[in-house]
Design an enzyme around this catalytic site. Structure first.
Site: not given
Length: 297
Positions: A11, A89-90, A114, A200, A249
């Site tokens: 992102q 991440s993503l 998500r 996170h 995560q």
């Protein structure tokens, strides 16, 4: 023997017009975009190609948009054969399509769930993130721990992007206090980021539960090559462990610096970033100047 790593952004890499060239120049890409529109129940392709920055910033759009650009770009590369993959991440979901752990359809559905779950968690409590520049990781961790202990506010190290660039995550009040202390400790900058919430961090716990249920009900194949996952920063080749790490995560740190270092230690000499932007290429060169980096978008 030198190895080729494929990496995928998260992102923040989105921009208006993303993926349009793929849609217009590749029939397979066009079909995948149309399939995605059907799966999501709205024409995300139109928002990607012509939407405003504000529209693209909405979490339920941003996450599937970056995922789609990355995965569709990857699928148009002739004969791509990674020795290892990773995503920021993503981007980890994109990486799991590239190494055949997840199907395109299942990964997109999980990304959409998500995004929705994270948005709901953001709405529960005011929270944010901040970038801390030019301060030792250990010092950043110490300040976060001290603020938490003294105030009861949530503040944690969230993204280890490269040496000297760490993002912290937590409650608005906790981040404000931590930023003041980071600057007092010698940070070049401690800047609150324009994000919707504390990604996170423990504040994502409600989203974690919803995502965990969806992941447990999704079929994961054994990967065709190792994925270096954010929370463990090492090669993972077990579908069961991949599931666990993907769930962890949401509330755990993105150990990007450590993941790239582990890939280099395991033989990676060439990194190809696939998807919008060039953020990861820049971070990788700050982590290790000896490797080759390229991009595909």
């Amino acid at each position: 023997m030198s190895k080729h790593a494929f990496v995928f952004p998260g992102q923040g890499a989105q921009f208006s017009g993303m993926g349009k060239n793929l849609y217009e120049s590749n029939e397979n890409a066009k079909q995948l975009f149309e399939q995605a529109n059907d799966i999501l129940g709205f024409r995300i392709s139109e928002i990607m190609f012509t939407g405003t920055d504000e529209q693209l910033k909405q979490t339920n759009v941003t996450q599937p948009a970056v995922f789609l650009h990355s995965v569709i770009a990857y699928k148009t590369i002739g004969g791509a054969s990674p020795d290892m993959v990773a995503g920021h991440s993503l981007g980890e979901f994109s990486a799991l399509v590239a190494n055949n752990t997840l199907s395109f359809e299942d990964a997109l559905k999980l990304v959409s769930i998500r995004a929705g779950a994270m948005q709901k968690a953001c709405d529960v409590a005011p929270s944010t993130m901040a970038a801390v520049l030019a301060l030792d990781d250990v010092k950043v961790e110490e300040i976060c721990a001290a603020v938490q202990a003294e105030t009861g506010e949530v503040v944690v190290a969230a993204n280890y992007n490269c040496p000297g660039q760490l993002v912290i995550s937590g409650s608005v009040k906790g981040i404000e206090i931590a930023c003041d202390r980071m600057k007092a400790a010698g940070a070049k900058r401690a800047l609150v980021l324009p994000v919707g919430g504390a990604f996170h961090s423990p504040l994502m716990a409600p989203a974690r539960e919803e995502l965990a249920a969806a992941i447990q009900n999704t079929h994961f194949n054994e990967p065709s090559c190792p994925v270096y996952q954010n929370v463990v920063a090492r090669a993972v080749s077990s579908a069961a462990e991949i599931k666990t790490n993907l769930i962890d995560q949401l509330t755990g740190a993105v150990k990007w610096t450590q993941s790239v270092q582990a890939m280099v230690a395991d033989g990676a000499t060439q990194f190809t970033e696939v998807g919008p932007g060039k953020v990861l290429q820049g971070l990788i060169l700050k982590i290790d100047k000896t490797v080759q980096v390229t991009g595909v978008s």
